[in-house]
Design an enzyme around this catalytic site. Structure first.
Site, PDB file in Angstrom:
ATOM      1  N   ALA A  43       0.799  -1.232   0.000  1.00  0.00           N
ATOM      2  CA  ALA A  43       0.000   0.000   0.000  1.00  0.00           C
ATOM      3  C   ALA A  43       0.830   1.280   0.000  1.00  0.00           C
ATOM      4  O   ALA A  43       0.273   2.369   0.061  1.00  0.00           O
ATOM      5  CB  ALA A  43      -0.930   0.009   1.210  1.00  0.00           C
ATOM      6  N   ASN A  44       2.139   1.168  -0.089  1.00  0.00           N
ATOM      7  CA  ASN A  44       2.960   2.370   0.008  1.00  0.00           C
ATOM      8  C   ASN A  44       3.177   3.073  -1.326  1.00  0.00           C
ATOM      9  O   ASN A  44       3.708   4.186  -1.373  1.00  0.00           O
ATOM     10  CB  ASN A  44       4.324   2.032   0.629  1.00  0.00           C
ATOM     11  CG  ASN A  44       5.121   1.068  -0.217  1.00  0.00           C
ATOM     12  OD1 ASN A  44       4.766  -0.106  -0.297  1.00  0.00           O
ATOM     13  ND2 ASN A  44       6.187   1.530  -0.849  1.00  0.00           N
ATOM     14  N   ILE A  47      -1.103   1.676  -7.210  1.00  0.00           N
ATOM     15  CA  ILE A  47      -2.536   1.555  -6.995  1.00  0.00           C
ATOM     16  C   ILE A  47      -2.844   1.187  -5.548  1.00  0.00           C
ATOM     17  O   ILE A  47      -3.924   1.491  -5.047  1.00  0.00           O
ATOM     18  CB  ILE A  47      -3.183   0.546  -7.966  1.00  0.00           C
ATOM     19  CG1 ILE A  47      -2.603  -0.855  -7.806  1.00  0.00           C
ATOM     20  CG2 ILE A  47      -3.026   1.015  -9.407  1.00  0.00           C
ATOM     21  CD1 ILE A  47      -3.275  -1.892  -8.687  1.00  0.00           C
ATOM     22  N   TYR A 198       5.553 -14.008 -14.362  1.00  0.00           N
ATOM     23  CA  TYR A 198       4.548 -13.038 -13.892  1.00  0.00           C
ATOM     24  C   TYR A 198       3.164 -13.412 -14.425  1.00  0.00           C
ATOM     25  O   TYR A 198       2.186 -13.435 -13.667  1.00  0.00           O
ATOM     26  CB  TYR A 198       4.926 -11.632 -14.351  1.00  0.00           C
ATOM     27  CG  TYR A 198       3.933 -10.569 -13.951  1.00  0.00           C
ATOM     28  CD1 TYR A 198       3.951 -10.019 -12.673  1.00  0.00           C
ATOM     29  CD2 TYR A 198       2.957 -10.122 -14.852  1.00  0.00           C
ATOM     30  CE1 TYR A 198       3.025  -9.055 -12.295  1.00  0.00           C
ATOM     31  CE2 TYR A 198       2.033  -9.165 -14.483  1.00  0.00           C
ATOM     32  CZ  TYR A 198       2.072  -8.626 -13.208  1.00  0.00           C
ATOM     33  OH  TYR A 198       1.150  -7.676 -12.837  1.00  0.00           O
TER      34      TYR A 198
END
Length: 324
Positions: A43-44, A47, A198
């Site tokens: 969250a840093n 998005i 990925y």
């Protein structure tokens, strides 16, 4: 005449940019999240940061689960200043370490009375080569799938206690190009390019959501996945040179901002219209189709069982010990 011909591509590119902006989904719900507790991994920045900011503005208690406490604290200060909500907490979580995941979950269960929304947002793409974690897991799979798999299971009792509650998994449209070899998740047989790994992790996200939704039936806990769109984040910073310095600069003007890319996550976290929807995949705040591989129930079940084994999940830790 020649000048006019040169302007045609420019006009078309401008129209394309306008079209993409108009078609981008926007969360239309104005629902307050006061009294709700939300966990957001990664969250840093990107998005994840924009999601945390918006939910803080809606008065939720936001727990920022991040690998770097220092960077997360700086991000939290910005969120508090912008939202006026001081109930923004930073907790250290390194998804590449199963020990860190267990320690984080233990702190949450001990300190929180409820958990209304779990947002599995964090993701990574390392440099080319073989990257194994301390648990002998391939780094991308550890962060993008295994860490979140274990985290979700460890927090499910709290989510059930807080029901109706929601789990949100940030996947990607790149799952369409994935080949998920269950015998080579950790490069046991061969090493793949990070981009293709990925893609496989993003397919694993969707299979995880599909299987989890079946197991959560009748619990009033929903789980959904999403593609945020092409977003201007730093996730390609370790990509090969031709992607980083050629492909990315070409497509950059057409990518979403992080704020725009966060809209579908926010929609799934707050909107009443998705309250009873589970096991779905969303793009631009709307239900969307997935690949045939993402609907493979047998593979989803096998991936779940393999994930239990590779994360060392005990019967006590599993929320579904009786399900084979």
């Amino acid at each position: 005449m020649e000048l006019w011909l040169l302007t045609i591509p420019v006009i078309l590119l401008i129209l394309l940019k306008v079209y993409l902006k108009m078609m981008a989904g926007v969360c239309k719900s104005d629902k307050s999240m006061e009294g709700k507790v939300v966990i957001i991994t990664g969250a840093n920045s990107g998005i994840g940061f924009q999601t945390a900011l918006e939910l803080a503005k809606r008065k939720a208690k936001v727990i920022m689960a991040c690998r770097s406490v220092e960077r997360a604290q700086k991000a939290a200060e910005k969120i508090i200043k912008s939202s006026g909500n001081r109930n923004v907490i930073v907790q250290q979580l390194d998804l590449s370490s199963l020990k860190s995941v267990r320690e984080f979950a233990s702190r949450i269960v001990s300190s929180e009375q409820r958990l209304d929304v779990l947002i599995n947002n964090a993701g990574a793409t390392p440099t080319p080569g073989l990257h194994l974690t301390e648990d002998k897991l391939e780094l991308q799979f550890a962060i993008n799938h295994f860490g979140h798999f274990l985290l979700t299971n460890l927090l499910l009792d709290l989510l059930k206690k807080s029901a109706p509650s929601r789990i949100i998994v940030v996947s990607s449209i790149t799952h369409l190009w994935a080949k998920l070899d269950l015998d080579n998740l950790n490069c046991e047989k061969y090493v793949r390019d990070p981009y293709w790994i990925y893609c496989s992790t993003k397919l694993a996200n969707l299979l995880f959501v599909r299987e989890l939704a079946k197991r959560l039936d009748s619990t009033n806990v929903t789980v959904n996945a999403l593609h945020p769109g092409g977003v201007r984040t730093r996730i390609a910073r370790n990509a090969r040179w031709f992607i980083k310095y050629i492909i990315v600069p070409i497509v950059y003007p057409f990518l979403k901002t992080a704020k725009s890319g966060a809209q579908t996550t926010i929609h799934l976290a707050v909107s009443d219209e998705v309250e009873n929807i589970s096991g779905e995949y969303f793009v631009d705040c709307e239900k969307y189709w997935t690949s045939r591989s993402a609907k493979d129930d047998e593979k989803a079940r096998k991936l779940w069982e393999l994930s239990e084994k590779l994360t060392g999940m005990s019967a006590k830790e599993s929320a579904f010990p009786q399900i084979s």
